[in-house]
Design an enzyme around this catalytic site. Structure first.
Site, short mmCIF file in Angstrom:
data_model
loop_
_atom_site.label_atom_id
_atom_site.label_comp_id
_atom_site.label_asym_id
_atom_site.label_seq_id
_atom_site.Cartn_x
_atom_site.Cartn_y
_atom_site.Cartn_z
N CYS A 1 0.96 -1.25 -0.11
CA CYS A 1 -0.09 -0.15 0.04
C CYS A 1 0.88 1.27 -0.20
CB CYS A 1 -1.00 -0.04 1.03
SG CYS A 1 -0.29 0.86 2.59
N GLU A 2 0.38 2.07 -0.84
CA GLU A 2 1.32 3.40 -0.95
C GLU A 2 1.05 4.40 0.19
OE1 GLU A 2 -0.08 4.95 -4.47
OE2 GLU A 2 -1.85 6.00 -3.45
N HIS A 3 0.30 4.05 1.26
CA HIS A 3 0.03 4.85 2.24
C HIS A 3 0.96 4.54 3.32
CE1 HIS A 3 -4.19 5.31 0.52
NE2 HIS A 3 -3.39 6.57 0.02
N HIS A 4 1.30 3.21 3.49
CA HIS A 4 2.16 2.95 4.87
C HIS A 4 3.17 2.14 4.18
CE1 HIS A 4 -1.99 3.30 6.14
NE2 HIS A 4 -1.57 3.80 7.22
N GLN B 1 -5.67 -0.57 -3.36
CA GLN B 1 -6.48 -1.83 -3.90
C GLN B 1 -7.28 -1.46 -5.10
OE1 GLN B 1 -7.82 -4.53 -0.99
NE2 GLN B 1 -9.50 -5.05 -2.57
N HIS C 1 -4.92 -6.27 4.49
CA HIS C 1 -3.86 -5.26 4.24
C HIS C 1 -3.19 -5.29 5.76
CE1 HIS C 1 -5.17 -2.76 0.65
NE2 HIS C 1 -6.35 -3.68 0.87
N CYS D 1 -1.55 -2.99 7.07
CA CYS D 1 -1.62 -1.64 7.64
C CYS D 1 -2.72 -1.58 8.56
CB CYS D 1 -1.44 -0.44 6.60
SG CYS D 1 -2.85 -0.53 5.26
#
Ligand code: ZN
Length: 200
Positions: free
Chosen positions: A88-91, A129, A157, A159
């Site tokens: 995931c690009e956020h975490h 996703q 996920h 995260c």
């Protein structure tokens, strides 16, 4: 160049390597990067990150061109339970699960293994996703021009589950339906029931 065929070239990150940055991160985390178990960790981390993002250097043109064939087949083609591992690009934490891809050809089909490779290429980029799901659908739509395409991704996920944001077993499901899969409920239902069928 279409949106799905772009190859994102990461900007040059200055003179520090990923390993240098990982070493700094270990210090920030209160660790001693020189202790035995961590001595090679920055280099291993860099190697792992390079592997997990190698989809940036690939394109759907390279994967699909030359693997498409003309046929007189207009029934649904389904590849289900494709394993997906992405980050995931956020975490920058993994999410993983299964992807199901179906399409109804319009004179053209593609080698089945190429669909799994396409999924893997997009998964090996920093993702959310939802975008992963729609990129797979759009690439097949653009390259094969089928009567329709449907993609479903079911993933866990880390995260979310490791940080206790959601219950440990929660699975996120995303779907992208184009053409006949969007317009025709019967087609969509057929796709969904084929996915739910007991595994061989
Ligand atoms: Zn995340």
């Amino acid at each position: 160049m279409s949106e799905t065929s772009e190859v994102i070239v990461p900007e040059a990150a200055g003179s520090e390597t990923i390993a240098d940055l990982a070493r700094k991160m270990l210090i920030q985390l209160g660790e001693d990067p020189n202790r035995e178990g961590l001595r090679q960790t920055p280099e291993r981390f860099e190697k792992a990150m390079r592997f997990l993002t190698k989809g940036y250097a690939q394109s759907e043109d390279k994967i699909l061109n030359g693997a498409m064939f003309s046929v007189c087949y207009d029934q649904m083609v389904l590849v289900k339970d494709i394993e997906v591992y992405s980050m995931c690009e956020h975490h920058l934490l993994p999410f993983f699960g299964k992807c199901h891809v179906a399409y109804i050809p319009d004179k053209k089909v593609v080698g089945l293994s190429k669909i799994a490779r396409l999924v893997n290429m997009y998964a090996l980029r920093l993702q959310i996703q939802e975008r992963l799901t729609s990129q797979i659908a759009k690439a097949i739509q653009e390259k094969l021009a089928p009567q329709g395409v449907g993609v479903i991704v079911e993933a866990r996920h880390l995260c979310m589950v490791m940080r206790g944001v959601e219950k440990q077993n929660s699975i996120a499901t995303t779907s992208a339906m184009l053409g006949a899969f969007r317009e025709n409920k019967q087609t969509r239902d057929e796709f969904l029931s084929l996915i739910r069928d007991a595994k061989p």
